[in-house]
Every structure is written in structure tokens, then in C-alpha cells.
Write a protein that holds these residues in place. Structure first.
Motif, PDB file in Angstrom:
ATOM      1  N   TYR A 212     -11.204 -29.938   6.052  1.00 23.19           N
ATOM      2  CA  TYR A 212     -11.377 -28.574   5.926  1.00 23.19           C
ATOM      3  C   TYR A 212     -12.634 -28.579   5.018  1.00 23.19           C
ATOM      4  O   TYR A 212     -13.178 -29.153   4.609  1.00 23.19           O
ATOM      5  N   ASN A 213     -13.154 -27.232   5.346  1.00 24.53           N
ATOM      6  CA  ASN A 213     -14.187 -26.655   4.697  1.00 24.53           C
ATOM      7  C   ASN A 213     -13.882 -25.387   3.889  1.00 24.53           C
ATOM      8  O   ASN A 213     -12.704 -24.664   4.164  1.00 24.53           O
ATOM      9  N   HIS A 214     -14.732 -24.874   2.974  1.00 26.49           N
ATOM     10  CA  HIS A 214     -14.621 -23.498   2.434  1.00 26.49           C
ATOM     11  C   HIS A 214     -14.588 -22.418   3.404  1.00 26.49           C
ATOM     12  O   HIS A 214     -13.603 -21.553   2.924  1.00 26.49           O
ATOM     13  N   LEU A 215     -15.046 -22.476   4.227  1.00 28.85           N
ATOM     14  CA  LEU A 215     -14.975 -21.122   5.355  1.00 28.85           C
ATOM     15  C   LEU A 215     -13.475 -21.395   6.159  1.00 28.85           C
ATOM     16  O   LEU A 215     -13.276 -20.187   6.244  1.00 28.85           O
ATOM     17  N   ILE A 216     -13.012 -22.583   6.429  1.00 34.77           N
ATOM     18  CA  ILE A 216     -11.700 -22.530   6.796  1.00 34.77           C
ATOM     19  C   ILE A 216     -10.875 -22.035   5.858  1.00 34.77           C
ATOM     20  O   ILE A 216      -9.663 -21.346   6.168  1.00 34.77           O
ATOM     21  N   PHE A 217     -10.926 -22.524   4.576  1.00 32.61           N
ATOM     22  CA  PHE A 217      -9.950 -22.047   3.307  1.00 32.61           C
ATOM     23  C   PHE A 217      -9.978 -20.666   3.269  1.00 32.61           C
ATOM     24  O   PHE A 217      -9.043 -19.867   3.141  1.00 32.61           O
ATOM     25  N   GLU A 218     -11.168 -20.064   3.154  1.00 32.96           N
ATOM     26  CA  GLU A 218     -11.332 -18.623   2.932  1.00 32.96           C
ATOM     27  C   GLU A 218     -10.784 -17.699   4.197  1.00 32.96           C
ATOM     28  O   GLU A 218     -10.040 -16.513   4.004  1.00 32.96           O
ATOM     29  N   SER A 219     -11.024 -18.105   5.269  1.00 38.58           N
ATOM     30  CA  SER A 219     -10.422 -17.542   6.314  1.00 38.58           C
ATOM     31  C   SER A 219      -8.755 -17.479   6.403  1.00 38.58           C
ATOM     32  O   SER A 219      -8.091 -16.616   6.669  1.00 38.58           O
ATOM     33  N   TRP A 220      -8.443 -18.729   5.976  1.00 37.92           N
ATOM     34  CA  TRP A 220      -6.896 -18.943   5.881  1.00 37.92           C
ATOM     35  C   TRP A 220      -6.078 -17.850   4.762  1.00 37.92           C
ATOM     36  O   TRP A 220      -5.200 -17.362   5.089  1.00 37.92           O
ATOM     37  N   LYS A 221      -6.939 -17.789   3.688  1.00 36.22           N
ATOM     38  CA  LYS A 221      -6.364 -17.043   2.444  1.00 36.22           C
ATOM     39  C   LYS A 221      -6.539 -15.746   2.870  1.00 36.22           C
ATOM     40  O   LYS A 221      -5.392 -14.963   2.622  1.00 36.22           O
ATOM     41  N   LYS A 222      -7.631 -15.382   3.604  1.00 37.24           N
ATOM     42  CA  LYS A 222      -7.469 -13.595   4.228  1.00 37.24           C
ATOM     43  C   LYS A 222      -6.190 -13.513   5.091  1.00 37.24           C
ATOM     44  O   LYS A 222      -5.750 -12.563   4.918  1.00 37.24           O
ATOM     45  N   ASN A 223      -6.043 -14.525   6.020  1.00 35.60           N
ATOM     46  CA  ASN A 223      -4.846 -14.253   6.892  1.00 35.60           C
ATOM     47  C   ASN A 223      -3.468 -14.199   6.064  1.00 35.60           C
ATOM     48  O   ASN A 223      -2.688 -13.358   6.266  1.00 35.60           O
ATOM     49  N   VAL A 224      -3.542 -15.093   4.983  1.00 36.47           N
ATOM     50  CA  VAL A 224      -2.261 -15.052   4.229  1.00 36.47           C
ATOM     51  C   VAL A 224      -2.055 -13.772   3.395  1.00 36.47           C
ATOM     52  O   VAL A 224      -1.111 -13.193   3.593  1.00 36.47           O
ATOM     53  N   ILE A 225      -3.141 -13.337   2.816  1.00 34.59           N
ATOM     54  CA  ILE A 225      -3.173 -12.125   2.029  1.00 34.59           C
ATOM     55  C   ILE A 225      -2.623 -11.001   3.025  1.00 34.59           C
ATOM     56  O   ILE A 225      -1.778 -10.048   2.460  1.00 34.59           O
ATOM     57  N   ALA A 226      -3.199 -10.835   4.034  1.00 30.36           N
ATOM     58  CA  ALA A 226      -2.968  -9.776   5.016  1.00 30.36           C
ATOM     59  C   ALA A 226      -1.552  -9.858   5.403  1.00 30.36           C
ATOM     60  O   ALA A 226      -0.704  -8.794   5.500  1.00 30.36           O
ATOM     61  N   ASN A 227      -1.246 -10.980   5.657  1.00 30.30           N
ATOM     62  CA  ASN A 227       0.366 -10.966   6.091  1.00 30.30           C
ATOM     63  C   ASN A 227       1.369 -10.808   5.028  1.00 30.30           C
ATOM     64  O   ASN A 227       2.592 -10.254   5.377  1.00 30.30           O
ATOM     65  N   ILE A 228       0.937 -11.204   3.895  1.00 30.24           N
ATOM     66  CA  ILE A 228       1.853 -10.881   2.754  1.00 30.24           C
ATOM     67  C   ILE A 228       2.028  -9.291   2.467  1.00 30.24           C
ATOM     68  O   ILE A 228       2.945  -8.763   2.107  1.00 30.24           O
ATOM     69  N   PHE A 229       0.590  -8.595   2.696  1.00 29.40           N
ATOM     70  CA  PHE A 229       0.854  -7.171   2.436  1.00 29.40           C
ATOM     71  C   PHE A 229       1.793  -6.623   3.665  1.00 29.40           C
ATOM     72  O   PHE A 229       2.460  -5.503   3.437  1.00 29.40           O
ATOM     73  N   TYR A 230       1.692  -7.231   4.710  1.00 23.64           N
ATOM     74  CA  TYR A 230       2.643  -6.677   5.794  1.00 23.64           C
ATOM     75  C   TYR A 230       4.068  -6.981   5.487  1.00 23.64           C
ATOM     76  O   TYR A 230       4.749  -5.916   5.635  1.00 23.64           O
ATOM     77  N   TYR A 231       4.320  -7.867   4.768  1.00 24.07           N
ATOM     78  CA  TYR A 231       5.723  -8.343   4.162  1.00 24.07           C
ATOM     79  C   TYR A 231       5.938  -7.114   3.198  1.00 24.07           C
ATOM     80  O   TYR A 231       7.153  -6.651   3.383  1.00 24.07           O
ATOM     81  N   LEU A 232       5.195  -6.847   2.193  1.00 30.49           N
ATOM     82  CA  LEU A 232       5.301  -5.669   1.503  1.00 30.49           C
ATOM     83  C   LEU A 232       5.769  -4.280   1.973  1.00 30.49           C
ATOM     84  O   LEU A 232       6.432  -3.785   1.650  1.00 30.49           O
ATOM     85  N   GLN A 233       5.020  -4.140   3.187  1.00 28.54           N
ATOM     86  CA  GLN A 233       5.186  -2.875   4.032  1.00 28.54           C
ATOM     87  C   GLN A 233       6.805  -2.906   4.548  1.00 28.54           C
ATOM     88  O   GLN A 233       7.389  -2.049   4.682  1.00 28.54           O
ATOM     89  N   CYS A 234       7.074  -3.934   5.061  1.00 28.19           N
ATOM     90  CA  CYS A 234       8.327  -4.250   5.691  1.00 28.19           C
ATOM     91  C   CYS A 234       9.517  -3.931   4.613  1.00 28.19           C
ATOM     92  O   CYS A 234      10.586  -3.330   4.899  1.00 28.19           O
ATOM     93  N   GLU A 235       9.144  -4.377   3.251  1.00 27.54           N
ATOM     94  CA  GLU A 235       9.984  -4.365   2.310  1.00 27.54           C
ATOM     95  C   GLU A 235       9.932  -2.686   1.955  1.00 27.54           C
ATOM     96  O   GLU A 235      11.255  -2.004   1.760  1.00 27.54           O
TER      97      GLU A 235
END
Length: 308
Positions: A212-235
Motif C-alpha cells: 500500500y502507499n500513503h494515498l491508499i491509506f488516506e483514501s481508506w481513512k476518509k471512507n472509514v470516517i465518513a461511514n462512522i459518521f453515517y453510523y452516528l446518524q443511524c444512532e
């Protein structure tokens, strides 16, 4: 619809990849399993094949790490396996012997290569901060099966994967990226351990390198953060949408399928209460424990239950 920021105090969210992957598969399924703690009643298979493989690998690599000779390390691992078969496994004798034979073959196949690297950690737990602002903090947790150092890598994580059917490695796996980031490595090795009788050792014992490289990691982190925010909205909404594209995944129908096809919330609730059992709440800290610790807890529970 209320925004979660308007009704929630600052919260810490801790996810492991089992929780995260299920939320992505289906928020409704996630709610039933991780919020309501409801599971389908099944035969208690205290230790599955994958856990047994991890028990053997933990004992073997811990011995190698401590400087033990190969023969001692193998005997220690096989003894741990036999102990698990006798006390905690529902596998029949043929399956048990197949796993024993497989692990003995595995240790022999990688004997020379495993002597060439330095073992840094075995079943290391981790938790790290993914994101924080004034209102939330997101933490990701997990456990790295093996981490080594050699003449090429300073910190290379290994993930043991037992399998009964051959298939390609998923380079996009959330688990693999999570492990690599936790290990501060751009590389990860998927340590495939095949349980097939028909395959030769070089066909079923494969170490697949991922990078992997830092671009892949940064893209993945953004996805995870967005999905956890969506989880909070479900809550906040107390609404967990169904994802019908995940009703049949990995050749397996979702255990809540009959609930979802029921008409109305009353019927759904009736099926949940009738067809499922309450289990202890998911505890991320248990995910972080070594396989040997899980085995010891199961033994202690069984010993307590047997007391008059």
C-alpha cells in the motif's frame, strides 16, 4: 431528521473490523447483532477451525520468539492443539487429525524461512485514533497475528488465513489496511494455510505479499470516517436501513432474512424475539485477546459449570 451533532454529547466510537464490515454490509443487520445482541441459536462450536489454526500458530511463534528449538516449538504447538480438541472443540476425529497433520506440514514447510526473520510480536493487540474533533473521537482496534523484522522490512505484519477452498486474496480488505496502518507498514503478508487433503504443501501454504502507499491509506481513512459518521446518524435517528444487496453474501443467506421479509415492524419484532437468542454484548476488548487467552477462559467456564 435531527442531526446527530444536535442531540449527542461528545462520544468516543471504537470499532474493530468485524463491526465495521457488518455495518457496511447492512446497518439493520449490524443493529440486530451489535445493538440488540441477538443471534440465531446454533450448535455451540466453541472453537472453529480458524481459531484452532491461530492457537497453533501462536504457540509455535511464541516459542520461536523466545529462542526455543524448532522441535520444541512444534511439539508445544501440537500439544496446544490437542488440548483444544479434547476440551473445547466439537470437531470429529477425522477433522481434528486433518488440522494436526496440516499444521505439522505447515511448520515443516516454512521451517527454513521462519528461521531467517526476527519475530517482533505474536497476536499483538492495538487501538489507535483515526479521527477527533470537538464532538467525536473515532478509534480503530484489532490484533495482528504476527509481526516480523528481516533484512528488508522493519515491521511487517502477517495475517494468518486458513481456508478450505482456494481463492484470490482481497487486496482491498479493510482488515488488512487496518493492520498495516497499526503496524506503521506499507506492506502486509497474508499467510494462507490450506486445510485441503488433496493439495500439496506448496499449493496450500502460500504467503501473499500486499503493498500500500500513503494515498491508499488516506483514501481508506476518509471512507472509514465518513461511514462512522453515517453510523452516528443511524444512532441519532434510531433508524437502521436494510441493504438488500447483502441478503446473500459469500454463498450464505443473512440470518435475519426472514425478519426482513416480514410485513411491518410488529411482525419483525416478533420474529426477532422468537427466533433469536440474547447474547452478551460485543466487547471489543475480547477481540484484542490472544487465542491462548480465549482458550483459557473457555476452560475456566467449563470447569465452573462442572462444579456441583
Amino acid at each position: 431528521m435531527l442531526h446527530w451533532r444536535n442531540i449527542m454529547a461528545k462520544v468516543n466510537v471504537v470499532f474493530d473490523m468485524s463491526m465495521y464490515d457488518m455495518f457496511l454490509l447492512c446497518p439493520y443487520r449490524f443493529r440486530n447483532r451489535f445493538k440488540l445482541n441477538l443471534e440465531a441459536p446454533t450448535k455451540n462450536e466453541a472453537l472453529d477451525k480458524g481459531t484452532l489454526v491461530h492457537i497453533a500458530c501462536e504457540a509455535y511463534y511464541e516459542s520461536i520468539k523466545s529462542g526455543a528449538k524448532y522441535e520444541y516449538a512444534v511439539n508445544s504447538a501440537l500439544m496446544k492443539l490437542k488440548q483444544a480438541f479434547v476440551t473445547e472443540s466439537n470437531l470429529d476425529n477425522d477433522e481434528a487429525n486433518r488440522i494436526l497433520d496440516t499444521m505439522e506440514q505447515y511448520f515443516d514447510f516454512w521451517r527454513v524461512e521462519d528461521q531467517r526473520f526476527e519475530i517482533i510480536g505474536v497476536e499483538e493487540s492495538f487501538i489507535y485514533e483515526l479521527y477527533e474533533d470537538n464532538e467525536v473521537k473515532f478509534l480503530l482496534a484489532g490484533k495482528i497475528d504476527l509481526r516480523i523484522k528481516d533484512n528488508k522490512y522493519e515491521s511487517l505484519p502477517y495475517d494468518h488465513k486458513s481456508f478450505s477452498r482456494s481463492g484470490p486474496v482481497n487486496n482491498l480488505s479493510n482488515q488488512f489496511k487496518n493492520y498495516a496502518i497499526a503496524a506503521k507498514s506499507n506492506f502486509l503478508t497474508v499467510n494462507k494455510i490450506g486445510l485441503q487433503k488433496t493439495l500439496k504443501p506448496h499449493e496450500k501454504f502460500l504467503r501473499v505479499p500486499l503493498s500500500y502507499n500513503h494515498l491508499i491509506f488516506e483514501s481508506w481513512k476518509k471512507n472509514v470516517i465518513a461511514n462512522i459518521f453515517y453510523y452516528l446518524q443511524c444512532e441519532a435517528d434510531n433508524f437502521w436501513p436494510t441493504n438488500e444487496t447483502s441478503c446473500d453474501k459469500f454463498n450464505r443467506r443473512c440470518e435475519y432474512y426472514e425478519v426482513c421479509e416480514s410485513s411491518g415492524e410488529e411482525a419483525k419484532l416478533h420474529k426477532l424475539n422468537t427466533n433469536f437468542v440474547k447474547v452478551p454484548a460485543w466487547d471489543v476488548s475480547k477481540v484484542l485477546r490472544k487465542s491462548s487467552e480465549v482458550l483459557k477462559e473457555l476452560e475456566d467456564v467449563k470447569a465452573t459449570e462442572s462444579l456441583p
